[in-house]
Design a protein around this motif. Structure first.
Motif, mmCIF file in Angstrom:
data_model
loop_
_atom_site.group_PDB
_atom_site.id
_atom_site.type_symbol
_atom_site.label_atom_id
_atom_site.label_comp_id
_atom_site.label_asym_id
_atom_site.label_seq_id
_atom_site.Cartn_x
_atom_site.Cartn_y
_atom_site.Cartn_z
ATOM 1 N N UNK A 87 0.813 -1.217 0.000
ATOM 2 C CA UNK A 87 0.000 0.000 0.000
ATOM 3 C C UNK A 87 0.846 1.266 0.000
ATOM 4 N N UNK A 88 2.055 1.199 0.579
ATOM 5 C CA UNK A 88 2.934 2.373 0.607
ATOM 6 C C UNK A 88 4.023 2.282 -0.454
ATOM 7 N N UNK A 89 3.862 1.347 -1.397
ATOM 8 C CA UNK A 89 4.791 1.266 -2.519
ATOM 9 C C UNK A 89 6.053 0.481 -2.284
ATOM 10 N N UNK A 90 6.082 -0.371 -1.247
ATOM 11 C CA UNK A 90 7.266 -1.177 -0.962
ATOM 12 C C UNK A 90 7.069 -2.606 -1.436
ATOM 13 N N UNK A 91 8.071 -3.150 -2.102
ATOM 14 C CA UNK A 91 8.097 -4.548 -2.517
ATOM 15 C C UNK A 91 9.189 -5.245 -1.717
ATOM 16 N N UNK A 92 8.876 -6.435 -1.198
ATOM 17 C CA UNK A 92 9.893 -7.169 -0.446
ATOM 18 C C UNK A 92 10.990 -7.640 -1.384
ATOM 19 N N UNK A 93 10.618 -8.363 -2.424
ATOM 20 C CA UNK A 93 11.578 -8.754 -3.443
ATOM 21 C C UNK A 93 12.220 -10.111 -3.249
ATOM 22 N N UNK A 94 12.002 -10.756 -2.090
ATOM 23 C CA UNK A 94 12.637 -12.056 -1.874
ATOM 24 C C UNK A 94 11.992 -12.818 -0.735
#
Length: 453
Positions: A117-124
């Motif tokens: 929702x705040x534009x963060x992707x974990x990525x792993x």
């Protein structure tokens, strides 16, 4: 940044990109050291990501970067809390109890939903990044894209948990996070990855199956069809066919609220046998016959496989039971049971560049107000000095064999349906990243609620 001597570090683990060390004199903290120093752009990006994570309601379920430290040779270390085990350690003897899997799914999907929702992707999102705190509560580590872009990892190392589009194109996204979470929960549920390596199979063979074949569907008498179906949708080949993290969170909340059916076995008594009975098609199992797995699990002492979420499951898992004795005509007030006395996490030394704010201690009692009996429903409301991650309402009905546990997220009020004329007892449980908190047990219609949790 603070400067730390490498000679003072105690090796803990070596990963594909960075090495982890225990910090001397700070048993609750580790230093994750990367092979090269951070450039200014990466350093700033890490600060931005971590500041966003601090603001999430589910921040207590994230292993955050607390400080950045320099080593004399120019390398950079990330100071973080020490979590003694990861998910692969916990499933070494077989699947986790079904209640733990559902609670784990709810907690991790909440983290991803709020981050997205705040534009963060974990990525792993991989099993090695799902950690267990000393309290037994789970946390998601290694969050963010800045360090992944600066220090790319070999995708072949975790191909069985990596979305097909990431293996093809290398593009990390919210949909890839959902896939990774589905694969992680598949491991927790079955004890193996969705695509375990077959005897003699190369890493390329695993990748081809991830790209082309559907994962085997999980069966077992303790596996709710809704859970199995949700995991299959999360592991869809096409990103657009997967649910969003917020949808995954809602469906896990529904699984928690539903509780076990009346004719189901008590998971607390039979969790080992039920877990051993979960199956996937035999063709997917490599060099570990199902009978041997089941025998090994039965030989393990029940308490030795505590699994994830010992603290959290007591609050919201499906196996929670509150023994209740109804004594009509006595006072409705109940004596609160003993509650844990959580302690605050160690404060990060001030010599480092600190990111975010350290955890603070909290009171241990939830204030449950007198229930409002409406005849066919009861309105419950409660208060706590600080916001908690999750609340669960435990309802014990006169004549019922076990209490009902309903998950209600961060809300501090709820309307519970009841039957006219029956006696009821209620208790509220809550959790955050520090511990579990309990209210008194309060009865209605003359019931007295006694006994220990």
């Amino acid at each position: 940044m603070a400067e730390i001597s490498p000679d003072a570090l105690v090796p803990r683990a070596t990963g594909p990109v960075a090495a982890v060390y225990l910090l001397p004199g700070a048993q609750t903290r580790v230093l994750k050291v990367y092979p090269q120093p951070l450039d200014r752009r990466t350093y700033n990006a890490v600060e931005v990501e971590q500041s966003k994570l601090v603001g999430l309601r589910s921040a207590a379920s994230i292993v955050r970067v607390e400080a950045l430290d320099d080593l004399p040779d120019g390398r950079t270390g990330l100071r973080m809390e020490f979590c003694p085990q990861s998910l692969p350690d916990l499933v070494a003897n077989g699947p986790l109890p079904i209640g733990d899997v559902i609670v784990l799914g709810q907690i991790l999907s909440s983290v991803l939903a709020e981050a997205h929702e705040v534009g963060l992707v974990h990525g792993g999102v991989t099993p090695s990044n799902v950690l267990e705190r000393p309290s037994g509560q789970p946390a998601l580590a290694d969050f963010g894209m800045a360090l992944r872009l600066r220090f790319p990892r070999d995708l072949m190392d975790d191909a069985a948990y990596t979305a097909p589009e990431v293996l093809r194109e290398g593009e990390l996204s919210e949909q890839a996070d959902v896939y990774g979470l589905g694969a992680v929960l598949y491991l927790a549920l079955t004890g193996q990855s969705p695509f375990p390596a077959r005897t003699g199979e190369s890493a390329d063979g695993v990748v081809l199956r991830v790209l082309r074949e559907p994962p085997p569907e999980v069966s077992g008498r303790d596996v709710p069809p809704a859970l199995s179906g949700l995991l299959m949708r999360m592991l869809a080949k096409e990103p657009d066919d997967r649910p969003e993290a917020v949808t995954v969170r809602r469906e896990f909340e529904e699984l928690l609220t539903a509780g076990p059916a009346e004719d189901e076995l008590d998971f607390d008594d039979f969790s080992e046998e039920l877990a051993a009975g979960r199956t996937v098609p035999v063709a997917t199992i490599a060099a570990k016959p199902k009978k041997l797995v089941a025998q090994k699990q039965r030989k393990e002492p029940k308490k030795s496989r505590k699994g994830l979420l010992i603290g959290a499951a007591a609050a919201v898992a499906l196996v929670a039971v509150v023994p209740v004795v109804f004594q009509p005509g006595q006072d409705d007030d109940a004596t609160p049971p003993p509650a844990p006395n959580p302690t605050a996490a160690s404060t990060t030394p001030t010599a480092s560049t600190t990111i975010g704010t350290p955890a603070t201690s909290a009171p241990s009692a939830i204030a449950l107000k007198p229930p409002q009996d409406k005849g066919t429903s009861v309105v419950l409301s409660w208060s706590f000095p600080q916001e908690l991650d999750e609340y669960a309402v435990i309802v014990a009905e006169q004549g019922a064999k076990k209490a009902i546990v309903g998950y209600h997220g961060p809300k501090t009020s709820v309307t519970v349906p009841v039957s006219p004329g029956l006696l009821y007892c209620f208790q509220i449980q809550g959790i955050d990243g520090v511990g579990m908190y309990l209210s008194a047990r309060i009865g209605i219609r003359g019931a007295t609620c006694v006994g220990q949790r």
